[in-house]
Write an enzyme that holds these catalytic residues in place. Structure first.
Site, short mmCIF file in Angstrom:
data_model
loop_
_atom_site.label_atom_id
_atom_site.label_comp_id
_atom_site.label_asym_id
_atom_site.label_seq_id
_atom_site.Cartn_x
_atom_site.Cartn_y
_atom_site.Cartn_z
CE LYS A 61 -4.44 0.98 0.15
NZ LYS A 61 -5.53 0.18 -0.44
P1 NAD Z 1 -12.83 7.65 -2.94
O1 NAD Z 1 -11.86 8.69 -2.57
O2 NAD Z 1 -13.18 7.49 -4.39
O3 NAD Z 1 -14.21 7.85 -2.13
C1 NAD Z 1 -14.26 7.95 -0.75
C2 NAD Z 1 -15.68 8.40 -0.37
O4 NAD Z 1 -15.83 8.35 1.04
C3 NAD Z 1 -15.99 9.84 -0.78
O5 NAD Z 1 -17.36 9.91 -1.20
C4 NAD Z 1 -15.83 10.62 0.53
O6 NAD Z 1 -16.60 11.81 0.55
C5 NAD Z 1 -16.35 9.60 1.51
N1 NAD Z 1 -15.93 9.79 2.89
C6 NAD Z 1 -14.71 10.07 3.39
N2 NAD Z 1 -14.76 10.16 4.73
C7 NAD Z 1 -16.04 9.91 5.08
C8 NAD Z 1 -16.74 9.83 6.30
N3 NAD Z 1 -16.10 10.02 7.46
N4 NAD Z 1 -18.06 9.55 6.28
C9 NAD Z 1 -18.71 9.34 5.12
N5 NAD Z 1 -18.10 9.39 3.94
C10 NAD Z 1 -16.79 9.67 3.91
O7 NAD Z 1 -12.25 6.27 -2.37
P2 NAD Z 1 -12.62 4.78 -2.81
O8 NAD Z 1 -11.63 4.32 -3.81
O9 NAD Z 1 -14.08 4.69 -3.10
O10 NAD Z 1 -12.27 3.99 -1.47
C11 NAD Z 1 -13.21 3.85 -0.39
C12 NAD Z 1 -12.76 2.68 0.46
O11 NAD Z 1 -12.74 1.48 -0.35
C13 NAD Z 1 -11.37 2.79 1.07
O12 NAD Z 1 -11.35 2.11 2.31
C14 NAD Z 1 -10.51 2.00 0.06
O13 NAD Z 1 -9.31 1.54 0.64
C15 NAD Z 1 -11.46 0.88 -0.27
N6 NAD Z 1 -11.19 0.17 -1.52
C16 NAD Z 1 -11.12 0.83 -2.71
C17 NAD Z 1 -10.90 0.11 -3.86
C18 NAD Z 1 -10.90 0.76 -5.22
O14 NAD Z 1 -10.84 0.03 -6.23
N7 NAD Z 1 -11.01 2.07 -5.33
C19 NAD Z 1 -10.71 -1.28 -3.82
C20 NAD Z 1 -10.80 -1.92 -2.58
C21 NAD Z 1 -11.05 -1.18 -1.44
#
Ligand code: NAD
Length: 415
Positions: free
Chosen positions: A105
């Site tokens: 990561k």
């Molecule tokens: P992103 O930046 O695209 O979106 C994050 C979202 O969460 C945004 O809408 C933001 O406003 C919201 N957010 C942040 N803090 C918040 C809070 N306290 N309460 C409510 N909403 C909140 O990120 P993402 O890629 O969608 O990742 C989200 C999660 O999924 C993370 O834990 C990431 O590690 C995990 N993840 C992502 C992927 C991927 O392919 N992008 C794959 C596996 C896991």
């Protein structure tokens, strides 16, 4: 009371799996520590000429089953222990869905909303250049995560390629499709979340058309999960982002929420909904709760008030160990992150395979292969949980740790 970090949670999960599997302490010690980590200082020239120093990390937790793999996060909350935890979860995720990778990561402590595109490009390029010695298609392959996107990956790929003197598509995944990205990658995590959510509903004998869902986070993962759940007939009654939450008990029109977010940058104020308090989305009455934002949101303070029947962890590490115990005691089924959000790394693996062969698959081929892998991981985990009387998280972690430990034993120790 000392605050527990995601790394404490990740190590507790490992410790519990090592005990269940009956392994010696040495295996725990070996798997609790990252194999390699790098912290870099990035001097960033702001658009107004000032120079600012930004910190970045790349942690490779394990390399035994193949090159390291994991996202790059831009967030003001990034710290080394968080990156270590996320890297460890990536190792388990890759092992669980049987892609030939270890876990890694990366993170840069920066709030991307406060920087221009050209500033973000400079930070990304300099970070890539600093971590260059440890990344590469056969070493460590970054991907997007919170605060980063396909443009970030294009800059990383270009910076790496410039240093090699030729284009190296396989150095990152989650690239734009026009630049060696895979069809189906952008939606893969959300599709995977939806596939296991539907499996979980079926396991509990619930019909999607009679179910409701609440989704926390409306970014790359949450937004697609809301869309695909709605397409499967589930009424998505609430969604949220960092600015607040919205609700419509009859089911939100997700396409119009998406259009509203594209226009305004937030779900808050969507005309077909009313506003509710952000954190209260986690304790709404619903069939499926999808936390898809950040770590530790389900904790000892709110877990007893969760009314969902199923929690599908779109985010990494959204449930603390104490919340896990409470949810289990209350009969809530928790589909753990390393299974629920593995769709992203599965299609990242497909992207890397395609990039390395310079041969591209159709979107339906990618989606079919993704569904097959998600369903087979779901079957593996639920069978193991049933046979060993374990929660889905413990079963998933045990299966993954076993695969990594087996690989260690087969390879042996050098020297
Ligand atoms: P992103 O930046 O695209 O979106 C994050 C979202 O969460 C945004 O809408 C933001 O406003 C919201 N957010 C942040 N803090 C918040 C809070 N306290 N309460 C409510 N909403 C909140 O990120 P993402 O890629 O969608 O990742 C989200 C999660 O999924 C993370 O834990 C990431 O590690 C995990 N993840 C992502 C992927 C991927 O392919 N992008 C794959 C596996 C896991």
């Amino acid at each position: 009371m000392t605050t527990r970090t995601p790394l404490d949670e990740a190590r507790d999960q490992l410790s519990s799996a090592v005990k269940t599997l009956g392994y010696e302490q040495g295996i725990y010690d070996m798997l609790a520590a990252p194999r390699r980590e790098m912290t870099v200082s990035i001097p960033l020239r702001r658009d107004d000429g000032r120079v600012e120093l930004v910190t970045g990390h790349r942690v490779q937790h394990n390399l035994t089953r193949g090159p390291a793999k994991g996202g790059l996060r831009f967030s003001p909350d990034v710290d080394l222990d968080e990156v270590r935890a996320l890297a460890m979860w990536m190792t388990w995720k890759c092992a669980l869905v049987d892609v030939p990778y270890g876990g890694a990561k990366g993170g840069i402590r920066i709030d991307p909303r406060l920087y221009s595109q050209s500033e973000l490009e400079r930070v990304t390029r300099r970070y890539t250049s600093e971590i260059m010695p440890i990344i590469g298609p056969e070493k460590d392959i970054p991907a997007p995560d919170i605060g980063t996107d396909e443009q970030t990956m294009a800059w990383m790929m270009d910076t790496y390629s410039a240093s090699q003197g030729h284009t190296v598509l396989g150095v990152v995944t989650g690239k734009p499709v026009s630049l060696g990205g895979s069809l189906g990658r952008a939606s893969a995590t959300s599709r995977g979340v939806t596939i296991v959510a539907l499996e979980a509903l079926a396991a509990l004998g619930e019909e999607p058309s009679e179910s409701t869902a609440a989704v926390q986070g409306f970014g790359k993962v949450g937004r697609g999960a809301a869309r695909f759940l709605a397409q499967a007939g589930v009424a998505v009654t609430a969604v949220s982002d960092q600015y607040g939450a919205i609700m419509n008990p009859d089911g939100l029109d997700i396409a119009s929420v998406e259009a509203f977010v594209d226009e305004t940058g937030s779900v808050v104020g969507h005309p077909g909904s009313y506003a509710i308090d952000g954190p209260s989305i986690l304790t709404l009455r619903c069939t499926v709760l999808v936390p898809a934002a950040v770590e530790g949101v389900l904790n000892a303070d709110n877990a007893a008030r969760v009314q969902a029947q199923i929690v599908v962890e779109g985010a990494n590490g959204p449930t603390t160990a104490s919340a896990d115990r409470i949810l289990q005691a209350h009969g809530v089924m928790v589909v753990p992150d390393i299974l629920a959000n593995a769709g992203g790394v599965i299609v990242s693996y497909f992207e890397w395979v395609q990039a390395n062969q310079a041969y591209w698959w159709s979107e339906s081929e990618v989606e079919q292969r993704l569904a097959d892998r998600m369903k087979s991981a779901w079957d593996d985990v639920t069978l193991y949980a049933r046979d060993h009387f374990l929660s889905l998280r413990d079963a998933a972690t045990c299966l993954a740790v076993q695969r990594v430990a087996d690989a260690h034993v087969l390879r042996g120790l050098y020297p």
